[in-house]
Design a protein around this motif. Structure first.
Motif, short mmCIF file in Angstrom:
data_model
loop_
_atom_site.label_atom_id
_atom_site.label_comp_id
_atom_site.label_asym_id
_atom_site.label_seq_id
_atom_site.Cartn_x
_atom_site.Cartn_y
_atom_site.Cartn_z
N VAL A 133 8.87 2.45 -7.92
CA VAL A 133 7.54 1.98 -8.32
C VAL A 133 7.70 0.98 -9.44
O VAL A 133 8.36 1.26 -10.45
CB VAL A 133 6.65 3.16 -8.79
N ASP A 134 7.13 -0.20 -9.28
CA ASP A 134 7.20 -1.25 -10.30
C ASP A 134 5.96 -1.20 -11.19
O ASP A 134 4.83 -1.21 -10.70
CB ASP A 134 7.30 -2.63 -9.65
N GLN A 167 0.81 -1.22 0.00
CA GLN A 167 0.00 0.00 0.00
C GLN A 167 0.85 1.27 0.00
O GLN A 167 0.34 2.34 -0.33
CB GLN A 167 -0.90 0.03 1.24
N LEU A 168 2.12 1.17 0.39
CA LEU A 168 2.92 2.37 0.55
C LEU A 168 4.40 2.03 0.50
O LEU A 168 4.83 0.98 1.00
CB LEU A 168 2.59 3.02 1.91
N THR A 169 5.17 2.91 -0.11
CA THR A 169 6.63 2.87 0.02
C THR A 169 7.06 4.29 0.37
O THR A 169 6.57 5.26 -0.20
CB THR A 169 7.31 2.36 -1.26
N LYS A 184 1.96 5.81 -3.05
CA LYS A 184 0.85 4.97 -2.63
C LYS A 184 0.61 3.82 -3.61
O LYS A 184 -0.30 3.01 -3.38
CB LYS A 184 -0.41 5.82 -2.49
N THR A 185 1.39 3.78 -4.67
CA THR A 185 1.23 2.70 -5.66
C THR A 185 2.59 2.07 -5.95
O THR A 185 3.14 2.25 -7.04
CB THR A 185 0.62 3.23 -6.97
N GLU A 188 -3.23 2.02 -22.30
CA GLU A 188 -3.90 2.83 -21.29
C GLU A 188 -2.97 3.92 -20.75
O GLU A 188 -1.75 3.78 -20.78
CB GLU A 188 -4.37 1.95 -20.13
N GLN A 189 -3.56 4.99 -20.23
CA GLN A 189 -2.77 6.00 -19.53
C GLN A 189 -2.42 5.47 -18.14
O GLN A 189 -3.26 4.89 -17.45
CB GLN A 189 -3.55 7.31 -19.41
N VAL A 190 -1.18 5.66 -17.73
CA VAL A 190 -0.69 5.12 -16.46
C VAL A 190 -0.23 6.27 -15.57
O VAL A 190 0.46 7.19 -16.02
CB VAL A 190 0.47 4.14 -16.68
N LEU A 191 -0.61 6.20 -14.29
CA LEU A 191 -0.18 7.18 -13.30
C LEU A 191 0.69 6.46 -12.26
O LEU A 191 0.22 5.55 -11.58
CB LEU A 191 -1.37 7.83 -12.62
N LEU A 192 1.95 6.86 -12.16
CA LEU A 192 2.87 6.33 -11.16
C LEU A 192 2.97 7.36 -10.04
O LEU A 192 3.56 8.43 -10.21
CB LEU A 192 4.24 6.04 -11.78
#
Length: 440
Positions: A283-284, A151-153, A176-177, A186-190
């Motif tokens: 973020v992976d 849930q968090l790094t 949070k991702t 698709e559009q991706v939000l990191l």
């Protein structure tokens, strides 16, 4: 007077509850303190030591009274007990504060941190002066924490006056991702956000944000922004952006990929630079696209007993490459059974990075027991989900009757039986009438 006394008591109780709740939700975080063993020089293999440590965390500064109420465990050295002030409550999330008695716990590591000027060109403006600020003369620590269930790094930089065990969070970078999955196109939000202590001298001194990609030992710069000079660094990456307004207003440094492609799968590192300080989180991103299935030849030709029909299932456009192909047969009775994997080919990769794979199956009605036919289904099991493709198979010239034929034969038999009984009864009645007439 009694009413005033009651109101006073209620106020005292409310104040007590508020004070006890101050800092509530902030965890007591168990960590490992990791550092180089003393007495060893540099090199590729530097021996490290790790010790159990504990962080008591509050959003407000500690006092002697609040510290005296805490009872650290005896198995942790007092030199590794830290009383952390976290004004923004970056540590105070449910992901880092599991229920009491929970087996699963967040991961946490503390390291000594040495402030230094960054060498990348988009941060050079942050440390124009060659002098080291007096503010840096303190004990600095970096804390890396991973929350429950991905849930968090979190990566925090803390400062404590020399020989003090009461550090304060100065810079916090979090996501949070930590793990993101996306379909192709698709559009991706990191997600990546940062916070800087407003009371710190580094606040308002400028910042820089960098996104870097890594995968199997290879890396590239995706995006870099110099916040002090308000300019982007030149990169070869296209279709990547950040929200500049959100960056300045809320510290939102999230990376936006306009159209996800297979080549985007990998690890993305979000780094935030302040003068002499930096913190980063990873973020992976995994691009997962299920296969499209086709069965050839289409439609399937009629199958004659003794004849062998070769059919093929083509799975295409999927990523990642792991795929399990198989065949199923569903007879006229509605029962399904496996026909095995068939002959599976190796992977082939297209120019867009997606994969394709085939399976070939020999259909011999005399060996496989296909009866009068049914449905042949190709089944593909993939991380993106299970996909199926079905084709109708008809077998002609089979001696064994089908269920429909058997039912028709039974119906004909019943009709014939009825007709025979009717004729038999008619002739019997006619013979009886003739005998009676002769006797008369």
């Amino acid at each position: 007077m009694s009413e005033i006394a009651t109101i006073y008591k209620i106020s005292i109780i409310a104040l007590t509850l508020f004070c006890s709740a101050s800092g509530s939700g902030c965890p007591v975080l168990e960590c490992w303190f990791v550092q180089e063993k003393p007495g060893h020089g540099g090199g590729f293999s530097v021996p490290m030591s790790q010790e159990k440590s504990l962080m008591f965390i509050r959003t407000e500064a500690y006092s002697e009274e609040t510290m005296s109420e805490l009872h650290p465990p005896a198995d942790i050295s007092p030199s590794r007990i830290y009383y952390v002030t976290d004004p923004a409550g970056t540590f105070c999330t449910a992901a880092l504060n599991p229920p009491k008695g929970s087996v699963n716990k967040p991961k946490c590591e503390i390291n000594p941190f040495m402030p230094h000027a960054s060498m990348v060109r988009w941060t050079s403006a942050l440390t124009d002066s060659a002098q080291s600020p007096v503010y840096l003369q303190a004990d600095w620590f970096s804390v890396a924490a991973q929350g429950l269930d991905e849930q968090l790094t979190l990566s925090n930089i803390m400062r404590a006056t020399s020989a003090s065990k009461e550090p304060k969070v100065i810079l916090s970078v979090s996501s949070k991702t930590p793990v993101v999955r996306s379909r192709l196109g698709e559009q991706v939000l990191l997600d990546c956000g940062f916070w800087v202590d407003p009371s710190s001298p580094v606040h308002g001194s400028g910042f820089s944000v960098e996104w870097r990609y890594q995968f199997r030992g290879e890396g590239r710069l995706v995006l870099a922004y110099d916040g002090k000079n308000d300019r982007f660094a030149e990169t070869s990456e296209t279709g990547a952006d950040i929200d500049i307004t959100g960056l300045y207003e809320t510290g939102n440094a999230s990376l936006i990929l306009e159209e996800s492609q297979v080549r985007h799968s990998g690890t993305y590192i979000c780094t935030v630079y302040l003068p002499h300080l930096l913190a980063q989180v990873a973020v992976d991103l995994e691009i997962v696209e299920p296969p499209s299935l086709s069965i050839y030849p289409s439609p399937l030709p009629l199958l004659v007993p003794g004849q062998v029909l070769l059919i093929q299932c083509e799975a295409s456009g999927f990523a990642p490459h792991t795929l399990d192909l198989g065949w199923e047969f569903t007879g006229a009775d509605g029962k399904s059974r496996s026909l095995g994997q068939g002959g599976v080919t190796g992977h082939r990769q297209a120019s867009d990075g997606t994969f394709s794979q085939s399976s070939r199956l020999e259909l011999d009605s005399s060996k496989l027991g296909l009866g009068r036919g049914g449905d042949i289904t190709c089944v593909a099991k993939h991380d993106g989900g299970t996909r199926r493709a079905t084709a109708a198979l008809n077998v002609i010239g089979v001696s064994a009757p089908s269920i429909e034929d058997s039912m028709a034969m039974v119906a004909v038999a019943l009709v014939l039986y009825g007709m025979i009984k009717f004729l038999s009864w008619t002739f019997s009645s006619s013979d009886s009438s003739d005998t009676d007439k002769k006797e008369k």
